[in-house]
Design a protein around this motif. Structure first.
Motif, PDB file in Angstrom:
ATOM      1  N   ARG A   1      19.857  25.802  50.573  1.00 50.60           N
ATOM      2  CA  ARG A   1      20.874  26.697  50.020  1.00 50.60           C
ATOM      3  C   ARG A   1      21.017  26.536  48.506  1.00 50.60           C
ATOM      4  NH1 ARG A   1      26.054  25.989  51.354  1.00 50.60           N
ATOM      5  NH2 ARG A   1      25.857  23.736  51.733  1.00 50.60           N
ATOM      6  N   PHE A   2      20.833  25.338  48.008  1.00 49.87           N
ATOM      7  CA  PHE A   2      20.976  25.053  46.582  1.00 49.87           C
ATOM      8  C   PHE A   2      19.602  24.845  45.956  1.00 49.87           C
ATOM      9  CE2 PHE A   2      25.497  22.988  46.602  1.00 49.87           C
ATOM     10  CZ  PHE A   2      25.973  24.077  47.295  1.00 49.87           C
ATOM     11  N   THR A   3      19.482  25.245  44.706  1.00 48.75           N
ATOM     12  CA  THR A   3      18.248  25.032  43.953  1.00 48.75           C
ATOM     13  C   THR A   3      18.578  24.512  42.567  1.00 48.75           C
ATOM     14  OG1 THR A   3      17.171  26.872  45.117  1.00 48.75           O
ATOM     15  CG2 THR A   3      16.126  26.082  43.096  1.00 48.75           C
ATOM     16  N   ILE A   4      17.980  23.384  42.220  1.00 45.92           N
ATOM     17  CA  ILE A   4      18.164  22.808  40.889  1.00 45.92           C
ATOM     18  C   ILE A   4      16.962  23.170  40.026  1.00 45.92           C
ATOM     19  CG2 ILE A   4      17.078  20.597  41.481  1.00 45.92           C
ATOM     20  CD1 ILE A   4      19.189  19.216  39.718  1.00 45.92           C
TER      21      ILE A   4
ATOM     22  N   SER B   1       9.962  17.235  39.979  1.00 46.71           N
ATOM     23  CA  SER B   1      10.321  16.961  41.381  1.00 46.71           C
ATOM     24  C   SER B   1      11.809  17.133  41.578  1.00 46.71           C
ATOM     25  CB  SER B   1       9.914  15.538  41.751  1.00 46.71           C
ATOM     26  OG  SER B   1       8.526  15.377  41.683  1.00 46.71           O
ATOM     27  N   THR B   2      12.161  17.666  42.728  1.00 47.69           N
ATOM     28  CA  THR B   2      13.561  17.916  43.037  1.00 47.69           C
ATOM     29  C   THR B   2      13.946  17.249  44.353  1.00 47.69           C
ATOM     30  OG1 THR B   2      12.982  20.016  44.094  1.00 47.69           O
ATOM     31  CG2 THR B   2      13.619  20.102  41.780  1.00 47.69           C
TER      32      THR B   2
ATOM     33  N   SER C   1      22.004  16.774  44.213  1.00 43.04           N
ATOM     34  CA  SER C   1      20.627  17.110  43.861  1.00 43.04           C
ATOM     35  C   SER C   1      20.221  16.346  42.617  1.00 43.04           C
ATOM     36  CB  SER C   1      20.517  18.617  43.611  1.00 43.04           C
ATOM     37  OG  SER C   1      19.186  19.000  43.351  1.00 43.04           O
ATOM     38  N   CYS C   2      18.913  16.246  42.409  1.00 39.47           N
ATOM     39  CA  CYS C   2      18.376  15.597  41.215  1.00 39.47           C
ATOM     40  C   CYS C   2      17.056  16.261  40.851  1.00 39.47           C
ATOM     41  CB  CYS C   2      18.171  14.107  41.465  1.00 39.47           C
ATOM     42  SG  CYS C   2      17.613  13.175  40.007  1.00 39.47           S
ATOM     43  N   ILE C   3      16.775  16.317  39.551  1.00 41.70           N
ATOM     44  CA  ILE C   3      15.503  16.868  39.093  1.00 41.70           C
ATOM     45  C   ILE C   3      14.887  15.927  38.073  1.00 41.70           C
ATOM     46  CG2 ILE C   3      16.635  18.316  37.314  1.00 41.70           C
ATOM     47  CD1 ILE C   3      14.386  20.415  37.909  1.00 41.70           C
TER      48      ILE C   3
END
Length: 127
Positions: free
Chosen positions: A67-70, A57-58, A49-51
């Motif tokens: 399932r995953f949240t950054i 923006s993710t 992931s990247c933010i």
């Protein structure tokens, strides 16, 4: 001294949740896109992931989407990775990394894009 420190890893049963933290010291995260990577034994390091900084923006790998949240808290100089519905295949050492630009680039999933790395935290999903 520029440093990233991950925490929050551990052993969890399939279907469980963990929240990883990536705390920065020696610099502020305001100017850096932050990525999470993972590496399982015998496998290459995988972008998860990247933010971005500018608009939040993710981006997510298909394997973790939904399932995953950054997220990031610039006041605390910390980025988080909330991991839900964990699967055994999520087992890996998880790393955070800082990219010296404010937005996730087109190759945000490539380790080559990042300039600073943490030491990693182990996540094991097993019953």
């Amino acid at each position: 001294q520029v440093q990233l420190v991950e925490s929050g890893g551990g052993l969890v049963q399939p279907g469980g949740s963990l929240r990883l933290s990536c705390a920065a010291s020696g610099f502020t995260l305001d100017d850096y896109a932050i990525g999470w990577f993972r590496q399982a034994p015998g496998k290459e390091r995988e972008g998860v992931s990247c933010i971005s900084v500018s608009d939040g923006s993710t981006y997510y790998a298909d394997s973790v989407k939904g399932r995953f949240t950054i997220s990031r808290d610039n006041a605390k100089n910390t980025v988080y990775l909330q991991m839900n519905s964990l699967k055994p295949e999520d087992t890996a050492v998880y790393y955070c990394a800082a990219e010296s630009q404010p937005n996730c680039g087109s190759y945000y999933y490539s380790p080559l894009e990042y300039d600073y790395w943490g030491q990693g935290t182990q996540v094991t999903v097993s019953s």
